[in-house]
Design a protein around this motif. Structure first.
Motif, PDB file in Angstrom:
ATOM      1  N   GLU A 157       0.833  -1.199   0.000  1.00 60.57           N
ATOM      2  CA  GLU A 157       0.000   0.000   0.000  1.00 60.57           C
ATOM      3  C   GLU A 157       0.872   1.256   0.000  1.00 60.57           C
ATOM      4  OE1 GLU A 157      -3.322   0.217  -0.203  1.00 60.57           O
ATOM      5  OE2 GLU A 157      -3.538  -1.946  -0.304  1.00 60.57           O
TER       6      GLU A 157
ATOM      7  N   ASP B  57      -6.317  10.243   3.860  1.00 62.07           N
ATOM      8  CA  ASP B  57      -7.457   9.630   3.175  1.00 62.07           C
ATOM      9  C   ASP B  57      -7.428   8.112   3.307  1.00 62.07           C
ATOM     10  OD1 ASP B  57      -8.287  12.137   2.420  1.00 62.07           O
ATOM     11  OD2 ASP B  57      -7.535  11.962   0.364  1.00 62.07           O
ATOM     12  N   TYR B  58      -6.240   7.528   3.147  1.00 58.54           N
ATOM     13  CA  TYR B  58      -6.104   6.080   3.260  1.00 58.54           C
ATOM     14  C   TYR B  58      -6.501   5.608   4.653  1.00 58.54           C
ATOM     15  CZ  TYR B  58      -3.973   1.513   3.811  1.00 58.54           C
ATOM     16  OH  TYR B  58      -3.768   0.192   4.098  1.00 58.54           O
TER      17      TYR B  58
ATOM     18  N   ARG C 157      -8.351   7.122   6.871  1.00 56.84           N
ATOM     19  CA  ARG C 157      -9.779   7.364   7.090  1.00 56.84           C
ATOM     20  C   ARG C 157     -10.608   6.227   6.503  1.00 56.84           C
ATOM     21  NH1 ARG C 157     -10.425  12.716   5.004  1.00 56.84           N
ATOM     22  NH2 ARG C 157      -9.472  13.466   6.902  1.00 56.84           N
ATOM     23  N   ARG C 158     -10.280   5.828   5.271  1.00 57.14           N
ATOM     24  CA  ARG C 158     -10.994   4.709   4.644  1.00 57.14           C
ATOM     25  C   ARG C 158     -10.731   3.396   5.380  1.00 57.14           C
ATOM     26  NH1 ARG C 158      -9.008   7.128   0.021  1.00 57.14           N
ATOM     27  NH2 ARG C 158      -7.429   5.503  -0.149  1.00 57.14           N
ATOM     28  N   TYR C 159      -9.492   3.179   5.811  1.00 49.46           N
ATOM     29  CA  TYR C 159      -9.115   1.952   6.493  1.00 49.46           C
ATOM     30  C   TYR C 159      -9.898   1.792   7.804  1.00 49.46           C
ATOM     31  CZ  TYR C 159      -6.274  -1.439   9.026  1.00 49.46           C
ATOM     32  OH  TYR C 159      -5.861  -2.520   9.749  1.00 49.46           O
ATOM     33  N   TYR C 160      -9.929   2.840   8.608  1.00 53.50           N
ATOM     34  CA  TYR C 160     -10.629   2.745   9.893  1.00 53.50           C
ATOM     35  C   TYR C 160     -12.140   2.690   9.709  1.00 53.50           C
ATOM     36  CZ  TYR C 160      -6.247   3.287  12.296  1.00 53.50           C
ATOM     37  OH  TYR C 160      -4.981   3.087  12.757  1.00 53.50           O
ATOM     38  N   LYS C 161     -12.646   3.324   8.684  1.00 55.57           N
ATOM     39  CA  LYS C 161     -14.080   3.215   8.399  1.00 55.57           C
ATOM     40  C   LYS C 161     -14.427   1.788   7.999  1.00 55.57           C
ATOM     41  CE  LYS C 161     -17.926   5.436   8.013  1.00 55.57           C
ATOM     42  NZ  LYS C 161     -18.575   5.889   9.239  1.00 55.57           N
ATOM     43  N   ARG C 162     -13.572   1.150   7.184  1.00 61.23           N
ATOM     44  CA  ARG C 162     -13.772  -0.239   6.789  1.00 61.23           C
ATOM     45  C   ARG C 162     -13.729  -1.155   8.015  1.00 61.23           C
ATOM     46  NH1 ARG C 162      -9.199  -1.621   3.928  1.00 61.23           N
ATOM     47  NH2 ARG C 162      -9.624   0.201   2.659  1.00 61.23           N
ATOM     48  N   GLN C 163     -12.788  -0.888   8.934  1.00 67.87           N
ATOM     49  CA  GLN C 163     -12.681  -1.683  10.161  1.00 67.87           C
ATOM     50  C   GLN C 163     -13.940  -1.523  11.011  1.00 67.87           C
ATOM     51  OE1 GLN C 163     -10.088  -3.604   9.130  1.00 67.87           O
ATOM     52  NE2 GLN C 163      -9.577  -3.677  11.279  1.00 67.87           N
TER      53      GLN C 163
END
Length: 110
Positions: A36, A74-75, A77-83
């Motif tokens: 990543e 941004d990465y 933010r998306r990662y923790y939202k996915r978690q």
């Protein structure tokens, strides 16, 4: 016009050779995923090409690391939202069982 484009392209190429490893290490330190981090480091330079008219030798380094910081934000933010979504789904899933088997067992116990 063509001269400005050639100049900015050369500036991006030079900055890639000078700062790419530093950008990669910065991103890798923040997200701890090798592949990543490599992808995001490449994305920094892709985004940098969008700003070709604004680039100059004095500010390109700051531009690069600002873009890197924004991409990492941004990465993450998306990662923790996915978690968060994954954990929510895991906590709220209904465990489906074989009701027919449970009825047979219940009838046997009666």
């Amino acid at each position: 016009m063509k001269n400005i484009s050639m100049k900015s392209t050369q500036l991006i190429e030079d900055s890639y050779t000078n700062y790419h490893h530093s950008v990669y290490l910065y991103i890798y330190y923040r997200i701890a995923h090798k592949e990543e981090a490599e992808d995001l480091a490449q994305d920094v330079y892709v985004r940098l090409m969008d700003y070709d008219r604004m680039l100059c030798t004095e500010t390109i380094k700051y531009f690069i690391f600002t873009i890197a910081r924004n991409l990492v934000t941004d990465y993450l933010r998306r990662y923790y939202k996915r978690q968060e979504v994954t954990s929510y789904l895991y906590e709220h899933t209904v465990a489906y069982t074989n009701e027919t088997e449970l009825r047979v067992v219940a009838n046997d116990l009666e």
